[in-house]
Design an enzyme around this catalytic site. Sequence first.
Site, mmCIF file in Angstrom:
data_model
loop_
_atom_site.group_PDB
_atom_site.id
_atom_site.type_symbol
_atom_site.label_atom_id
_atom_site.label_comp_id
_atom_site.label_asym_id
_atom_site.label_seq_id
_atom_site.Cartn_x
_atom_site.Cartn_y
_atom_site.Cartn_z
ATOM 1 C CE LYS A 9 38.570 29.173 47.820
ATOM 2 N NZ LYS A 9 39.842 28.958 47.100
ATOM 3 C CE1 TYR A 49 37.707 27.069 42.373
ATOM 4 C CE2 TYR A 49 37.338 25.234 43.858
ATOM 5 C CZ TYR A 49 37.507 26.585 43.641
ATOM 6 O OH TYR A 49 37.484 27.460 44.704
ATOM 7 C CG PHE A 57 46.776 22.730 42.188
ATOM 8 C CD1 PHE A 57 45.462 23.164 42.265
ATOM 9 C CD2 PHE A 57 47.612 23.349 41.273
ATOM 10 C CE1 PHE A 57 44.982 24.190 41.466
ATOM 11 C CE2 PHE A 57 47.147 24.384 40.466
ATOM 12 C CZ PHE A 57 45.825 24.799 40.563
ATOM 13 N NE ARG A 85 39.295 37.623 40.489
ATOM 14 C CZ ARG A 85 39.512 36.342 40.665
ATOM 15 N NH1 ARG A 85 38.666 35.621 41.374
ATOM 16 N NH2 ARG A 85 40.548 35.747 40.152
ATOM 17 C CB THR A 91 45.098 33.142 43.016
ATOM 18 O OG1 THR A 91 44.148 33.741 42.138
ATOM 19 C CG2 THR A 91 44.757 31.677 43.246
ATOM 20 N NE ARG A 102 41.911 34.392 47.579
ATOM 21 C CZ ARG A 102 41.589 34.197 46.308
ATOM 22 N NH1 ARG A 102 42.143 34.945 45.357
ATOM 23 N NH2 ARG A 102 40.708 33.274 45.976
ATOM 24 C CG ASN A 112 42.749 31.031 47.999
ATOM 25 O OD1 ASN A 112 41.718 30.417 48.273
ATOM 26 N ND2 ASN A 112 43.153 31.227 46.758
ATOM 27 C CG HIS A 115 34.994 31.187 44.386
ATOM 28 N ND1 HIS A 115 35.790 30.939 43.289
ATOM 29 C CD2 HIS A 115 33.816 31.649 43.894
ATOM 30 C CE1 HIS A 115 35.110 31.221 42.187
ATOM 31 N NE2 HIS A 115 33.902 31.658 42.527
ATOM 32 C CD GLU A 126 31.999 31.579 39.661
ATOM 33 O OE1 GLU A 126 31.906 32.463 40.542
ATOM 34 O OE2 GLU A 126 33.075 31.199 39.189
HETATM 35 P P1 IDP Z 1 40.837 32.525 42.175
HETATM 36 O O1 IDP Z 1 40.231 31.760 43.333
HETATM 37 O O2 IDP Z 1 41.698 33.659 42.637
HETATM 38 O O3 IDP Z 1 39.819 32.929 41.135
HETATM 39 P P2 IDP Z 1 41.692 30.388 40.342
HETATM 40 O O4 IDP Z 1 42.882 30.443 39.436
HETATM 41 O O5 IDP Z 1 40.339 30.425 39.736
HETATM 42 O O6 IDP Z 1 41.887 31.538 41.438
HETATM 43 O O7 IDP Z 1 41.858 29.051 41.203
HETATM 44 C C1 IDP Z 1 40.782 28.575 41.983
HETATM 45 C C2 IDP Z 1 41.336 28.065 43.293
HETATM 46 O O8 IDP Z 1 42.235 26.992 43.054
HETATM 47 C C3 IDP Z 1 42.168 29.058 44.077
HETATM 48 O O9 IDP Z 1 41.388 29.976 44.827
HETATM 49 C C4 IDP Z 1 42.985 28.148 44.972
HETATM 50 O O10 IDP Z 1 42.221 27.655 46.062
HETATM 51 C C5 IDP Z 1 43.271 27.011 44.003
HETATM 52 N N1 IDP Z 1 44.551 27.219 43.310
HETATM 53 C C6 IDP Z 1 44.804 28.024 42.243
HETATM 54 N N2 IDP Z 1 46.095 27.990 41.883
HETATM 55 C C7 IDP Z 1 46.692 27.132 42.759
HETATM 56 C C8 IDP Z 1 48.054 26.650 42.906
HETATM 57 O O11 IDP Z 1 48.977 27.008 42.157
HETATM 58 N N3 IDP Z 1 48.266 25.781 43.931
HETATM 59 C C9 IDP Z 1 47.278 25.343 44.764
HETATM 60 N N4 IDP Z 1 46.005 25.752 44.654
HETATM 61 C C10 IDP Z 1 45.712 26.644 43.663
HETATM 62 MG MG MG Z 2 38.747 31.747 39.859
#
Ligand code: IDP
Ligand code: MG
Length: 153
Positions: A9, A49, A57, A85, A91, A102, A112, A115, A126
Amino acid sequence: MERTLVILKPGCLQRGLIGEVISRFEKRGLKLVAMKMVQLDEEILKVHYAHLLDRTFFPWLRDGMMAAPVILCCWEGYSAVQVVRDMAGATKASKAVPGTIRGDYSLSAQENIVHTSDSLENAEIELKRFFVESDYCEYKSPLDPFKYAPDEY
Ligand code: IDP
Ligand code: MG
């Protein structure tokens, strides 16, 4: 062999962590088969996304993902989707276990670092989203017999 998508990222690039993160995947034994640096735009982020479009957010996430270029990588290896993963960690990075990417480099739920695809099915979707067939490089991995049992590669 499975293939999975990793996006390093904008924060990973800006904080100078690209080498550290790539090095972890290399040392684990994963094979880099495609890689490119791109500036993401709103159109592709709304697709990538889509599951988060209605979250409050989302605008911050979108802007964060467009704040600098990203590095797109395809890593190949035995059970690569789950392995990568697990290496990324939770996350919400403040809850991510130390030793994960992370858990070692972030405290944020949004910023974080990486991805990673969350299933084999989504990895295929993807990878098609970000790479075309000619982006992939074919090369031999002579160390595979030292990394795997005969039925693992
Ligand atoms: P992942 O990246 O672990 O697969 P996802 O739920 O798919 O998690 O969310 C995608 C991205 O959205 C996360 O990596 C993070 O950057 C952002 N994100 C997810 N949940 C939150 C949150 O509660 N607050 C702020 N950003 C979030
Ligand atoms: Mg995800």
